[in-house]
Design an enzyme around this catalytic site. Structure first.
Site, PDB file in Angstrom:
ATOM      1  N   MET A   1      35.247  28.588  37.092  1.00 18.80           N
ATOM      2  CA  MET A   1      35.488  29.198  38.402  1.00 18.80           C
ATOM      3  C   MET A   1      36.328  28.261  39.275  1.00 18.80           C
ATOM      4  O   MET A   1      35.978  27.093  39.463  1.00 18.80           O
ATOM      5  CB  MET A   1      34.159  29.494  39.114  1.00 18.80           C
ATOM      6  CG  MET A   1      33.299  30.561  38.460  1.00 18.80           C
ATOM      7  SD  MET A   1      34.148  32.105  38.115  1.00 18.80           S
ATOM      8  CE  MET A   1      34.662  32.606  39.757  1.00 18.80           C
TER       9      MET A   1
ATOM     10  N   ASP B   1      34.155  42.174  36.593  1.00 23.92           N
ATOM     11  CA  ASP B   1      33.252  41.321  37.356  1.00 23.92           C
ATOM     12  C   ASP B   1      32.008  42.080  37.802  1.00 23.92           C
ATOM     13  O   ASP B   1      32.087  42.994  38.617  1.00 23.92           O
ATOM     14  CB  ASP B   1      33.975  40.804  38.612  1.00 23.92           C
ATOM     15  CG  ASP B   1      35.030  39.778  38.265  1.00 23.92           C
ATOM     16  OD1 ASP B   1      34.674  38.733  37.702  1.00 23.92           O
ATOM     17  OD2 ASP B   1      36.225  40.037  38.554  1.00 23.92           O
TER      18      ASP B   1
ATOM     19  N   MET C   1      27.903  37.917  37.078  1.00 25.38           N
ATOM     20  CA  MET C   1      27.454  37.054  38.178  1.00 25.38           C
ATOM     21  C   MET C   1      26.119  37.613  38.642  1.00 25.38           C
ATOM     22  O   MET C   1      25.982  38.162  39.734  1.00 25.38           O
ATOM     23  CB  MET C   1      28.499  37.060  39.296  1.00 25.38           C
ATOM     24  CG  MET C   1      29.729  36.241  38.964  1.00 25.38           C
ATOM     25  SD  MET C   1      31.162  36.700  39.932  1.00 25.38           S
ATOM     26  CE  MET C   1      31.799  38.031  38.915  1.00 25.38           C
TER      27      MET C   1
ATOM     28  N   ASP D   1      39.299  31.303  36.587  1.00 24.49           N
ATOM     29  CA  ASP D   1      39.008  32.520  37.347  1.00 24.49           C
ATOM     30  C   ASP D   1      38.906  32.243  38.844  1.00 24.49           C
ATOM     31  O   ASP D   1      37.993  31.553  39.288  1.00 24.49           O
ATOM     32  CB  ASP D   1      37.677  33.106  36.824  1.00 24.49           C
ATOM     33  CG  ASP D   1      37.367  34.457  37.447  1.00 24.49           C
ATOM     34  OD1 ASP D   1      38.204  34.999  38.190  1.00 24.49           O
ATOM     35  OD2 ASP D   1      36.266  34.975  37.158  1.00 24.49           O
ATOM     36  N   GLY D   2      39.865  32.814  39.588  1.00 21.09           N
ATOM     37  CA  GLY D   2      39.797  32.758  41.042  1.00 21.09           C
ATOM     38  C   GLY D   2      41.021  32.111  41.674  1.00 21.09           C
ATOM     39  O   GLY D   2      41.337  30.966  41.386  1.00 21.09           O
ATOM     40  N   GLY D   3      41.717  32.893  42.499  1.00 17.62           N
ATOM     41  CA  GLY D   3      42.841  32.343  43.252  1.00 17.62           C
ATOM     42  C   GLY D   3      44.056  31.988  42.425  1.00 17.62           C
ATOM     43  O   GLY D   3      44.896  31.190  42.854  1.00 17.62           O
TER      44      GLY D   3
ATOM     45  N   HIS E   1      39.389  42.001  32.667  1.00 16.50           N
ATOM     46  CA  HIS E   1      38.323  41.153  33.217  1.00 16.50           C
ATOM     47  C   HIS E   1      37.480  41.990  34.181  1.00 16.50           C
ATOM     48  O   HIS E   1      37.986  42.530  35.167  1.00 16.50           O
ATOM     49  CB  HIS E   1      38.935  39.948  33.927  1.00 16.50           C
ATOM     50  CG  HIS E   1      37.935  38.959  34.432  1.00 16.50           C
ATOM     51  ND1 HIS E   1      37.380  37.975  33.639  1.00 16.50           N
ATOM     52  CD2 HIS E   1      37.365  38.809  35.656  1.00 16.50           C
ATOM     53  CE1 HIS E   1      36.528  37.250  34.351  1.00 16.50           C
ATOM     54  NE2 HIS E   1      36.493  37.747  35.585  1.00 16.50           N
TER      55      HIS E   1
ATOM     56  N   GLY F   1      31.996  35.709  43.887  1.00 18.21           N
ATOM     57  CA  GLY F   1      31.472  36.720  44.807  1.00 18.21           C
ATOM     58  C   GLY F   1      32.555  37.595  45.412  1.00 18.21           C
ATOM     59  O   GLY F   1      32.292  38.753  45.746  1.00 18.21           O
TER      60      GLY F   1
ATOM     61  N   SER G   1      41.806  41.114  36.794  1.00  9.90           N
ATOM     62  CA  SER G   1      40.445  41.391  37.255  1.00  9.90           C
ATOM     63  C   SER G   1      40.421  42.712  38.021  1.00  9.90           C
ATOM     64  O   SER G   1      41.066  42.860  39.066  1.00  9.90           O
ATOM     65  CB  SER G   1      39.951  40.268  38.167  1.00  9.90           C
ATOM     66  OG  SER G   1      38.808  40.721  38.860  1.00  9.90           O
TER      67      SER G   1
ATOM     68  N   MET H   1      28.509  41.923  39.784  1.00 10.02           N
ATOM     69  CA  MET H   1      27.811  41.136  40.822  1.00 10.02           C
ATOM     70  C   MET H   1      26.546  41.857  41.264  1.00 10.02           C
ATOM     71  O   MET H   1      26.558  43.079  41.435  1.00 10.02           O
ATOM     72  CB  MET H   1      28.734  40.968  42.030  1.00 10.02           C
ATOM     73  CG  MET H   1      30.055  40.320  41.704  1.00 10.02           C
ATOM     74  SD  MET H   1      31.083  40.214  43.163  1.00 10.02           S
ATOM     75  CE  MET H   1      32.572  39.501  42.460  1.00 10.02           C
TER      76      MET H   1
ATOM     77  N   GLY I   1      37.034  38.531  45.615  1.00  6.58           N
ATOM     78  CA  GLY I   1      38.415  38.326  45.188  1.00  6.58           C
ATOM     79  C   GLY I   1      39.208  37.760  46.362  1.00  6.58           C
ATOM     80  O   GLY I   1      38.668  37.560  47.463  1.00  6.58           O
TER      81      GLY I   1
ATOM     82  N   GLY J   1      43.310  38.736  39.844  1.00  2.00           N
ATOM     83  CA  GLY J   1      42.932  39.989  40.497  1.00  2.00           C
ATOM     84  C   GLY J   1      43.996  40.429  41.476  1.00  2.00           C
ATOM     85  O   GLY J   1      44.859  41.248  41.166  1.00  2.00           O
TER      86      GLY J   1
ATOM     87  N   HIS K   1      32.313  39.467  33.030  1.00  2.00           N
ATOM     88  CA  HIS K   1      31.864  38.258  33.725  1.00  2.00           C
ATOM     89  C   HIS K   1      30.632  38.620  34.556  1.00  2.00           C
ATOM     90  O   HIS K   1      30.742  39.286  35.577  1.00  2.00           O
ATOM     91  CB  HIS K   1      33.026  37.773  34.612  1.00  2.00           C
ATOM     92  CG  HIS K   1      32.704  36.590  35.465  1.00  2.00           C
ATOM     93  ND1 HIS K   1      33.533  36.180  36.496  1.00  2.00           N
ATOM     94  CD2 HIS K   1      31.658  35.719  35.454  1.00  2.00           C
ATOM     95  CE1 HIS K   1      33.002  35.105  37.075  1.00  2.00           C
ATOM     96  NE2 HIS K   1      31.864  34.820  36.475  1.00  2.00           N
TER      97      HIS K   1
END
Ligand code: DX5
Ligand code: ZN
Length: 221
Positions: free
Chosen positions: A136, A34, A67, A174-176, A32, A141, A7, A36, A143, A196, A65
């Site tokens: 998600m 993002d 958002m 996606d995320g963490g 990826h 919102g 990401s 926003m 990283g 990311g 992606h």
């Protein structure tokens, strides 16, 4: 082997060209990206203009992606910017089926992203229409957030649905995502890992990507 999607939200924007080069030279599969809008999520990132520049550096899949609210207003612009795959949030789309048809008619793969509080069952009536679910595992919102462990059971549930119906839908998480939890995420049924900070903040991003790619191999040994 999992699909690995670094990401760029975690990349250094002052050195964006070099960051693109680094990922191009790596084993990563997707870029990826993002987007926003400060409305659907409490943060603003970048839009089609940056994606157009990034697109010119790579032949890898550009996985965008969104958002944002009212993604239908921008789908065509993201196609022009070079998106191969466009994901919209189920929570932002009261007419989701129409959004999916629009994305596909523009010649992109269609993705639906779901937030941590959104049940897997809400995908049932669109699952046959889409190419990828972006699950998600943090609230969208930002990283560098912590993976929400409950996501693992949602991945398992979605895997079962997809396999039972024999659908070609990919599960992207996606995320963490870290080198530590990636194994459990893949074991739960994920096809693609977004990463990311794990990639861009590591000492050797290319090696980190290779380690992520190697995880499934280790699992099947
Ligand atoms: C969060 C974004 C993610 C984010 C992931 O809203 O959708 O793609 O960049 O970053 P990490 O991997 O650092 O959690
Ligand atoms: Zn994302």
């Amino acid at each position: 082997m999992p699909i690995v999607a670094p990401s760029f939200l975690a990349s250094n924007f002052l050195r964006l060209e070099e960051e693109c080069k680094l990922i191009n030279e790596s084993e990563a599969d997707w870029f990826h990206l993002d987007v926003m809008d400060g409305r659907f999520v409490p943060n603003i990132s970048f839009g089609p203009m940056i994606i157009e520049f990034v697109r010119k550096t790579t032949r890898k899949v550009c996985d965008v992606h969104l958002m944002i609210v009212e993604p239908e207003k921008f789908a065509e612009e993201f196609k022009k910017a070079g998106a191969d795959q466009l994901s919209v949030h189920i929570e932002a789309c009261p007419n989701l089926h129409r959004n999916i048809q629009q994305i596909k008619s523009l010649g992109m793969k269609a993705g639906v992203a779901i937030n941590p509080h959104t049940p897997v069952s809400s995908l049932i009536d669109v699952l046959q229409e889409i190419d990828v679910v972006c699950m998600m595992s943090v609230n969208p919102g930002y990283g560098a957030q912590k993976f929400i462990p409950h996501t693992l059971s949602k991945i398992r549930e979605l895997r079962k649905l997809i396999d039972n119906w024999n659908l070609p839908v990919l599960i992207e998480v996606d995320g963490g995502v870290t080198l530590e939890n990636a194994k459990d995420i893949i074991a739960a049924g994920a096809d693609a890992l977004v990463a990311g900070n794990t990639v861009f903040q590591s000492k050797d991003p290319k090696a980190t990507i290779s380690q992520l790619k190697a995880i499934e191999v280790a699992k099947t040994l």
